[in-house]
Design a protein around this motif. Structure first.
Motif, PDB file in Angstrom:
ATOM      1  N   CYS A   1      12.647  24.632 -10.614  1.00 23.43           N
ATOM      2  CA  CYS A   1      12.024  24.043 -11.736  1.00 23.43           C
ATOM      3  C   CYS A   1      12.623  23.889 -13.307  1.00 23.43           C
ATOM      4  CB  CYS A   1      11.031  25.393 -12.342  1.00 23.43           C
ATOM      5  SG  CYS A   1       9.629  25.484 -10.829  1.00 23.43           S
TER       6      CYS A   1
ATOM      7  N   MET B   1       3.097  27.966 -11.296  1.00 20.96           N
ATOM      8  CA  MET B   1       3.272  28.739 -10.173  1.00 20.96           C
ATOM      9  C   MET B   1       2.865  29.983 -10.396  1.00 20.96           C
ATOM     10  SD  MET B   1       6.553  26.455  -9.142  1.00 20.96           S
ATOM     11  CE  MET B   1       6.391  24.916  -8.490  1.00 20.96           C
TER      12      MET B   1
ATOM     13  N   THR C   1       5.303  29.816  -0.844  1.00 18.64           N
ATOM     14  CA  THR C   1       6.088  28.973  -0.427  1.00 18.64           C
ATOM     15  C   THR C   1       5.998  28.556   1.032  1.00 18.64           C
ATOM     16  OG1 THR C   1       7.591  30.455   0.563  1.00 18.64           O
ATOM     17  CG2 THR C   1       7.971  30.105  -1.938  1.00 18.64           C
TER      18      THR C   1
ATOM     19  N   VAL D   1       2.311  25.996  -5.018  1.00 25.75           N
ATOM     20  CA  VAL D   1       3.058  27.252  -5.792  1.00 25.75           C
ATOM     21  C   VAL D   1       4.459  28.350  -5.886  1.00 25.75           C
ATOM     22  CG1 VAL D   1       2.484  29.772  -6.471  1.00 25.75           C
ATOM     23  CG2 VAL D   1       0.307  27.959  -5.661  1.00 25.75           C
TER      24      VAL D   1
ATOM     25  N   MET E   1       4.466  20.518  -5.757  1.00 24.77           N
ATOM     26  CA  MET E   1       3.344  19.962  -6.961  1.00 24.77           C
ATOM     27  C   MET E   1       3.514  19.270  -8.759  1.00 24.77           C
ATOM     28  SD  MET E   1       1.918  22.268  -8.918  1.00 24.77           S
ATOM     29  CE  MET E   1       2.335  24.108  -9.420  1.00 24.77           C
TER      30      MET E   1
END
Lengths: 191, 585
Positions: free
Chosen positions: B280, B300, B369, B399, B410
């Motif tokens: 991220c 998340m 995950t 997530v 995502m």
């Protein structure tokens, strides 16, 4: 297509050698030099003979030993070649039957003990090889073991606390008692 | 839950967040081709690989070529894993003398490991030779993870670039990911694991004399214990870091040789979320706006904590069947209260050293995950304790998600959230200066709908065919939940299971293998199509009409979109399984 295949095959082969051969070999080399006992299974040796692994549970059913977690491995309990749990769901009556048999076995071994039974002595572990029980589960059995071995209960409780592993840095995981180590120590002092 | 439990969970998140920024920044340097502290060591190897393969590292690919080489490369992995299993009896490094794996099981396992699912239909300690474990499975642990990360980086380039067809070079993305990120982390991690008792050896299984003899189920006396060992630590490290999840042993990370102490448990759980979280930050750096990465990470984390609360609560309840069984024997169960040194809650299928708290935390992390490793048996969780992991898989494993695949999933939800918000207020939706138009929405819809379709249709077929029903091991709605969980795990490329299911059958091996394939590549290809299309667009300057995508408002909106899509898709299926089981209890 061919122009893709050549780099694909070569890169696949090279990365396979790196991650599938060199990497595990390097790790094995370091492990065998730095942590030889742990890398080879934390084997416990008594009188020159391997009697198990510190990390792998064994089945104890004799009342003069501490009993470990129930095991749902196939073949026989704590079968290290067939790790796994019972996978019984929370509404499966077969779980109640299994628990009933375990509770009955505990009471048969120690008819006078009306204490509530710690839940880890009634439920199968996830691996089927759990080497530990909770301190409460060890204390629950202390009276029985002391009586059958002719030891004082205080002596047995002292052994339990000596074999109790703390949380890591007092923070992580749960307190636990290694059943194999506790029983081996019992054998060295008692009958 | 005890104070100790809260402290452990708090510590977990603190350490995780402390590591996300440095790792994320490092990965951004790797993918942007900048020098880093490992360059002097690794760069020569990297260049040698490019030289031998005859590729030009500067040459870039458009999305179609990127997708083609990705598929070709992964197919080679399939052939290797399949072949190693079929011929392992005739190959070296087979001290326990394992015979060839059946064709359907080999197919399933090969699909499972190239797709980063790592579903295990087999039992490792009694099926796979060391060579198969290393050269087949460990290799795919690396390469499937690297494939996911490569596809993600291609998508990020699509956002970051403009007016170009190219989204990067698959070969260099693969090689860089493996050499600079996965191997160094795994090397350090596996040594730490060995220091705690995870085995790492090529010797044959150890034999020990039992302290007390026991009887097997045929009444024969058993005097010896055969203890399987192997090159375990090297595989467990990458299994956790690469959100793979396929263990060396059947019991996976509940097995004391895979996960011997609370410290290894903590680190293995940390490894599950580490790279997905770090990516991220990498994303934020590469698109030139770190707030965007933090916003996604926040969404998340909030979803993860919501589900964690449910699992922890459920597993700290007492199992009614345990209470019933004890009562029938005239006993009571201690553990209704959490006294010192006494586990309180549903201990069936759990290990004493981890207790309830760490088992529930692991179950949440591994299904948020696409990891799918387990340190306790999800099949024996309370109905709502099992519902949470199942629903996390249904969210699309976005997530944190699989390495690479979680964040690209995502980002698809972000595109949908932006689009729906745009519809509501009547503005052209855009994200990171790129207009979201018809092709993006078509591809995003595919990414959402394909897993729903394959999971639900697969489950439906299984529950109306004898071969499918035969898999369920528990009676009633729980048996149905086992089947639903299996297909969810296939479709979501998770790999965990309600493991009582008897899935090493031609039906489950074949259906599962096919569904895993669709669940992986029919997501990755639309993702690359989005990447290619975005890369070709111009950047739209930020205006007063732009919806900011880093605000708490957008984070809340994104979370709502994810939860609503999953609830609409899967509520009926869940109602028949865990929900009705909870009501029956």
């Amino acid at each position: 297509m061919i122009d893709m295949l050549k780099p694909a095959v070569i890169i696949f082969t090279l990365l396979s050698i790196l991650t599938g051969i060199i990497y595990p070999l390097v790790v094995t080399g370091i492990a065998q030099v730095a942590f030889p006992s742990k890398a080879n299974g934390s084997i416990v040796v008594k009188d020159g003979r391997a009697v198990g692994s510190e990390l792998i549970g064994q089945s104890f059913t004799d009342p003069k030993y501490f009993w470990g977690r129930p095991s749902a491995t196939t073949g026989f309990p704590d079968n290290a070649m067939a790790s796994g749990g019972s996978n019984l769901g929370p509404t499966n009556p077969a779980l109640a039957d299994a628990v009933k048999a375990r509770a009955a076995a505990l009471i048969a071994a120690d008819p006078g003990n009306r204490l509530p039974v710690p839940v880890d002595l009634l439920t199968a572990s996830g691996s089927g090889l759990d080497p530990h029980i909770s301190p409460a589960a060890a204390m629950y059995q202390a009276g029985r073991v002391a009586r059958l071995r002719g030891l004082s209960e205080d002596k047995v409780k002292e052994l339990i606390s000596r074999n109790t592993e703390e949380r890591w840095l007092g923070l992580l995981g749960e307190e636990r008692v290694n059943v194999l180590k506790l029983n081996l120590e019992l054998d060295t002092i008692g009958r | 839950m005890s104070g100790q439990g809260w402290i452990q969970i708090g510590l977990y998140f603190i350490v995780l967040f402390a590591l996300i920024k440095p790792l994320g920044a490092y990965m951004a340097r790797v993918y942007q081709g900048e020098r880093n502290f490992l360059t002097p060591v690794i760069s020569p190897v990297e260049k040698l690989i490019y030289l031998l393969a005859g590729i030009n590292a500067e040459e870039e690919m458009d999305w179609k070529r990127y997708a083609k080489v990705l598929l070709v490369f992964n197919f080679l992995g399939f052939l290797a894993v399949y072949g190693l299993q079929r011929f392992q009896a005739h190959l070296p490094l087979n001290p326990a003398g394992m015979s060839a794996v059946s064709p359907d099981s080999s197919f399933n396992t090969a699909m499972s490991f190239i797709t980063n699912t790592n579903w295990q239909g087999y039992s490792g300690e009694s099926t796979m030779s060391y060579l198969t474990q290393m050269l087949g499975l460990t290799v795919q642990n690396f390469l499937s993870a690297a494939t996911g990360m490569a596809a993600l980086v291609a998508l990020i380039r699509g956002f970051a670039r403009h007016s170009t067809k190219n989204i990067g070079n698959f070969w260099t993305d693969m090689v860089k990911t493996t050499l600079y990120i996965l191997i160094p982390l795994s090397l350090v991690f596996s040594i730490v694991l060995v220091s705690q008792g995870v085995v790492q050896t090529f010797s044959k299984p150890k034999t020990a004399t039992l302290v007390q003899t026991t009887k097997d189920d045929k009444g024969n006396t058993v005097t010896e214990q055969v203890i399987p060992v192997g090159p375990v630590a090297s595989q467990i490290a990458i299994k956790q870091l690469g959100t793979n999840g396929g263990g060396f042993f059947n019991a996976n990370s509940a097995h004391p040789f895979e996960n011997p102490t609370p410290l290894t448990d903590f680190l293995e759980m940390l490894a599950i979320l580490l790279i997905p979280g770090g990516l991220c930050y990498t994303f934020g750096v590469m698109v030139g706006d770190k707030r965007q990465g933090w916003a996604i990470l926040a969404a998340m984390t909030i979803i993860l904590v919501m589900f964690l609360a449910v699992t922890e609560w459920a597993e700290h309840q007492n199992n009614p069947m345990v209470a019933r069984g004890a009562a029938e024997a005239g006993q009571t169960v201690a553990g209704l209260s959490s006294a010192a040194g006494l586990p309180a809650g549903n201990m069936e299928g759990k290990e004493v050293r981890f207790g309830i708290t760490n088992s529930a935390l692991w179950a949440t992390a591994t299904t948020a995950t696409s990891n799918g490793s387990v340190n306790s048996m999800h099949d024996s969780f309370m109905p709502l304790g099992g519902l949470a992991p199942l629903l996390l898989i249904h969210l699309g494993e976005v997530v944190f998600g699989g390495v690479g695949s979680g964040l690209y999933g995502m980002l698809v939800f972000v595109i949908i959230a932006v689009f729906v918000a745009g519809l509501m207020v009547g503005r052209t939706p855009e994200y990171l200066g790129k207009k979201v138009e018809a092709l993006e929405m078509k591809m995003a819809s595919l990414v959402i709908l394909i897993p729903v379709f394959i999971i639900l249709v697969g489950t439906a077929i299984a529950v109306v065919t004898p071969a499918g029903i035969a898999g369920a091991s528990n009676p009633g709605p729980h048996g149905y939940s086992e089947i639903l969980y299996a297909f969810s795990s296939f479709g979501g490329n998770n790999g965990s299971a309600f493991a009582g299911i008897n899935a090493d059958t031609p039906f489950y091996n074949t259906a599962g293998g096919i569904i895993m394939y669709f669940g992986r590549y029919f997501i990755a290809i639309p993702i690359l199509a989005i990447a290619g299309n975005l890369a070709g667009k111009k950047k739209v300057p930020v205006s007063a009409g732009t919806l900011p995508t880093h605000t708490p408002l957008f984070i809340g909106w994104l979370i709502s979109v994810i939860l609503i899509v999953a609830a609409l898709s899967f509520f009926p299926a869940l109602a028949l399984g865990p929900i009705v089981e909870h009501l029956m209890m």
